[in-house]
Design an enzyme around this catalytic site. Structure first.
Site, mmCIF file in Angstrom:
data_model
loop_
_atom_site.group_PDB
_atom_site.id
_atom_site.type_symbol
_atom_site.label_atom_id
_atom_site.label_comp_id
_atom_site.label_asym_id
_atom_site.label_seq_id
_atom_site.Cartn_x
_atom_site.Cartn_y
_atom_site.Cartn_z
ATOM 1 N N ASP A 38 0.862 -1.175 0.000
ATOM 2 C CA ASP A 38 0.000 0.000 0.000
ATOM 3 C C ASP A 38 0.905 1.234 0.000
ATOM 4 O O ASP A 38 2.113 1.138 0.214
ATOM 5 C CB ASP A 38 -0.895 -0.054 1.245
ATOM 6 C CG ASP A 38 -1.842 1.121 1.354
ATOM 7 O OD1 ASP A 38 -2.295 1.620 0.301
ATOM 8 O OD2 ASP A 38 -2.109 1.549 2.484
ATOM 9 N N ASP B 295 -0.208 5.088 1.157
ATOM 10 C CA ASP B 295 -0.412 6.015 2.268
ATOM 11 C C ASP B 295 -0.388 5.304 3.610
ATOM 12 O O ASP B 295 -1.086 4.303 3.814
ATOM 13 C CB ASP B 295 -1.740 6.748 2.092
ATOM 14 C CG ASP B 295 -1.705 7.724 0.929
ATOM 15 O OD1 ASP B 295 -1.114 8.806 1.086
ATOM 16 O OD2 ASP B 295 -2.245 7.386 -0.148
ATOM 17 N N ASP C 10 -2.344 -0.669 5.778
ATOM 18 C CA ASP C 10 -2.647 -0.092 7.091
ATOM 19 C C ASP C 10 -4.124 0.087 7.409
ATOM 20 O O ASP C 10 -4.473 0.362 8.557
ATOM 21 C CB ASP C 10 -1.987 1.285 7.194
ATOM 22 C CG ASP C 10 -2.771 2.340 6.435
ATOM 23 O OD1 ASP C 10 -2.867 2.220 5.188
ATOM 24 O OD2 ASP C 10 -3.307 3.266 7.067
#
Length: 241
Positions: A18, A20, A194
């Site tokens: 991922d 961000d 996240d």
């Protein structure tokens, strides 16, 4: 599962990341994130060491991913898999529903509050309230009401954002598509993310015998955990040593 129990093996692993809050720290606005130069170096070296079996899997459009990671142009999936670039540069784009009526429904709320940001993507619309956290409930209610009138979308809750995304796209399906292609095919998938939007990716890689790694606190089905984006960057640098 302690992350230290997993040894990354360039010969058998395919690494999916991922963007961000996984590779870069969160910022007040999506365009304000800072990419440390050492991250570009690490990703470039990882791609070479893994014979290309590395891909970014993000909710951002590919254009933004490429902008922040320039001059790298990695295999990547954007907008949760709506758009995907294979390691050989071939592009795949899923058909998407129109967001025009969603825009019309949400624009008045955004116009009333300077702290809100409406991010327009292909087949998705993200309503950010990081600069106005007190408006969380209003944003969720507005997006939920807008989606009652539209087909083809799924509501996603993320960190200070509520998003309408194309129902047929998710990060698990994007990773599965990569894993059917060289140089990923036949390897063990490892996905680091996240947020709630990454749970579909964790579920898929672990069903395929791989590993999901959750960044930061919060409930998750991922089998391993790492503290922060800074810890991810440090880990990526270490496995190259």
């Amino acid at each position: 599962m302690p992350l230290s129990n997993h040894a990354y093996d360039f010969s058998v692993d395919a690494l999916f990341l991922d963007f961000d809050n996984t590779l870069v720290d969160l910022a007040p606005r999506p365009e304000s994130v800072v990419v440390p130069p050492c991250l570009i170096t690490s990703l470039q070296r990882l791609q070479l060491a893994a014979d290309g079996a590395l891909a970014i899997v993000s909710g951002r459009p590919l254009e933004q991913v490429d902008h922040f990671l320039a001059p790298l142009r990695l295999a990547a999936a954007g907008v949760h898999g709506v758009e995907r670039r294979s390691s050989d540069g071939r592009m795949t784009q899923l058909p998407v529903p129109s967001i025009e009526r969603l825009l019309a429904h949400l624009n008045p709320l955004v116009a009333q509050h300077a702290g809100l940001l409406l991010e327009v993507k292909r087949g998705a619309l993200a309503l950010h309230y990081r600069r106005a956290p007190e408006l969380e409930q209003a944003c969720v209610q507005a997006m939920t009401a807008a989606l009652r009138q539209e087909a083809g979308f799924t509501l996603l809750r993320g960190k200070m954002v509520v998003e309408a995304k194309t129902a047929d796209a998710d990060k698990g399906s994007a990773i599965a598509a990569f894993m059917r292609e060289p140089p990923f095919v036949g390897r063990r998938p490892v996905f680091i993310g996240d947020d709630i939007t990454d749970e579909a990716g964790f579920a898929w890689v672990q069903s395929a015998g791989g590993l999901g790694i959750k960044v930061g606190p919060g409930d998750s089905q991922a089998h391993a955990r790492i503290a922060s984006a800074a810890a991810v960057r440090n880990m990526l640098a270490r496995i190259l040593q």
